[in-house]
Design a protein around this motif. Sequence first.
Motif, PDB file in Angstrom:
ATOM      1  N   GLY A  24       6.469   4.482  -4.266  1.00 36.30           N
ATOM      2  CA  GLY A  24       5.175   4.151  -3.672  1.00 36.30           C
ATOM      3  C   GLY A  24       4.066   3.996  -4.696  1.00 36.30           C
ATOM      4  N   MET A  25       4.074   4.846  -5.716  1.00 33.62           N
ATOM      5  CA  MET A  25       3.028   4.763  -6.725  1.00 33.62           C
ATOM      6  C   MET A  25       3.223   3.552  -7.629  1.00 33.62           C
ATOM      7  N   VAL A  26       4.463   3.231  -7.963  1.00 36.10           N
ATOM      8  CA  VAL A  26       4.722   2.021  -8.755  1.00 36.10           C
ATOM      9  C   VAL A  26       4.204   0.807  -7.992  1.00 36.10           C
ATOM     10  N   ARG A  27       4.535   0.733  -6.716  1.00 38.74           N
ATOM     11  CA  ARG A  27       4.081  -0.382  -5.878  1.00 38.74           C
ATOM     12  C   ARG A  27       2.554  -0.452  -5.841  1.00 38.74           C
ATOM     13  N   GLU A  28       1.902   0.689  -5.701  1.00 34.99           N
ATOM     14  CA  GLU A  28       0.434   0.741  -5.631  1.00 34.99           C
ATOM     15  C   GLU A  28      -0.204   0.330  -6.964  1.00 34.99           C
ATOM     16  N   PHE A  29       0.326   0.815  -8.091  1.00 31.55           N
ATOM     17  CA  PHE A  29      -0.207   0.410  -9.400  1.00 31.55           C
ATOM     18  C   PHE A  29      -0.036  -1.096  -9.620  1.00 31.55           C
ATOM     19  N   GLU A  39       2.255   8.382   1.759  1.00 29.75           N
ATOM     20  CA  GLU A  39       1.612   7.135   1.346  1.00 29.75           C
ATOM     21  C   GLU A  39       0.143   7.354   1.008  1.00 29.75           C
ATOM     22  N   ARG A  40      -0.540   8.153   1.799  1.00 25.25           N
ATOM     23  CA  ARG A  40      -1.954   8.447   1.542  1.00 25.25           C
ATOM     24  C   ARG A  40      -2.105   9.203   0.213  1.00 25.25           C
ATOM     25  N   ARG A  41      -1.218  10.137  -0.031  1.00 24.52           N
ATOM     26  CA  ARG A  41      -1.253  10.903  -1.290  1.00 24.52           C
ATOM     27  C   ARG A  41      -1.014   9.973  -2.472  1.00 24.52           C
ATOM     28  N   ASN A  42      -0.057   9.064  -2.346  1.00 23.27           N
ATOM     29  CA  ASN A  42       0.207   8.091  -3.416  1.00 23.27           C
ATOM     30  C   ASN A  42      -1.039   7.265  -3.697  1.00 23.27           C
ATOM     31  N   GLU A  43      -1.656   6.748  -2.641  1.00 27.00           N
ATOM     32  CA  GLU A  43      -2.864   5.931  -2.794  1.00 27.00           C
ATOM     33  C   GLU A  43      -3.983   6.720  -3.469  1.00 27.00           C
ATOM     34  N   ASP A  44      -4.157   7.972  -3.072  1.00 31.62           N
ATOM     35  CA  ASP A  44      -5.208   8.817  -3.664  1.00 31.62           C
ATOM     36  C   ASP A  44      -4.941   9.087  -5.147  1.00 31.62           C
ATOM     37  N   MET A  45      -3.692   9.396  -5.487  1.00 32.44           N
ATOM     38  CA  MET A  45      -3.374   9.682  -6.891  1.00 32.44           C
ATOM     39  C   MET A  45      -3.568   8.442  -7.760  1.00 32.44           C
ATOM     40  N   VAL A  46      -3.161   7.282  -7.248  1.00 33.02           N
ATOM     41  CA  VAL A  46      -3.342   6.041  -8.005  1.00 33.02           C
ATOM     42  C   VAL A  46      -4.828   5.733  -8.150  1.00 33.02           C
ATOM     43  N   ALA A  68       0.217  -3.409  -7.363  1.00 39.58           N
ATOM     44  CA  ALA A  68      -0.685  -4.126  -6.452  1.00 39.58           C
ATOM     45  C   ALA A  68      -2.101  -4.187  -7.016  1.00 39.58           C
ATOM     46  N   ARG A  69      -2.440  -3.237  -7.860  1.00 37.87           N
ATOM     47  CA  ARG A  69      -3.761  -3.204  -8.490  1.00 37.87           C
ATOM     48  C   ARG A  69      -3.774  -3.933  -9.830  1.00 37.87           C
ATOM     49  N   GLY A  70      -2.658  -4.589 -10.190  1.00 43.62           N
ATOM     50  CA  GLY A  70      -2.627  -5.409 -11.386  1.00 43.62           C
ATOM     51  C   GLY A  70      -2.160  -4.698 -12.643  1.00 43.62           C
ATOM     52  N   PHE A  71      -1.606  -3.507 -12.535  1.00 41.26           N
ATOM     53  CA  PHE A  71      -1.150  -2.772 -13.706  1.00 41.26           C
ATOM     54  C   PHE A  71       0.307  -3.087 -13.998  1.00 41.26           C
ATOM     55  N   ASP A  72       0.648  -3.145 -15.283  1.00 44.55           N
ATOM     56  CA  ASP A  72       2.049  -3.253 -15.701  1.00 44.55           C
ATOM     57  C   ASP A  72       2.619  -1.847 -15.689  1.00 44.55           C
ATOM     58  N   VAL A  73       3.798  -1.685 -15.129  1.00 48.56           N
ATOM     59  CA  VAL A  73       4.388  -0.353 -14.978  1.00 48.56           C
ATOM     60  C   VAL A  73       5.773  -0.333 -15.610  1.00 48.56           C
ATOM     61  N   ALA A  74       6.027   0.686 -16.399  1.00 49.26           N
ATOM     62  CA  ALA A  74       7.377   0.944 -16.928  1.00 49.26           C
ATOM     63  C   ALA A  74       7.783   2.314 -16.424  1.00 49.26           C
TER      64      ALA A  74
END
Length: 58
Positions: A40-45, A7-14, A47-53
């Motif tokens: 996890g990264m889709v969820r994080e993006f 989870e920390r790695r996902n947050e850092d990469m995002v 949550a930051r307001g990004f549209d994800v495909a």
Amino acid sequence: MLRQTLERRNEDMVARTVEDVTEHGYQNVCVVVGATHLEGMVREFEARGFDVAVADFS
């Protein structure tokens, strides 16, 4: 422990990707990650307001 690290790695990469997008004014980006990071990264993006495909080529 492994879950917290993932989870920390996902947050850092995002966070780094968002920083780059903001700094350069990108409108579209392609982020390629392993399957373990995908959810996890889709969820994080999002949550930051990004549209994800997602394109899953597995």
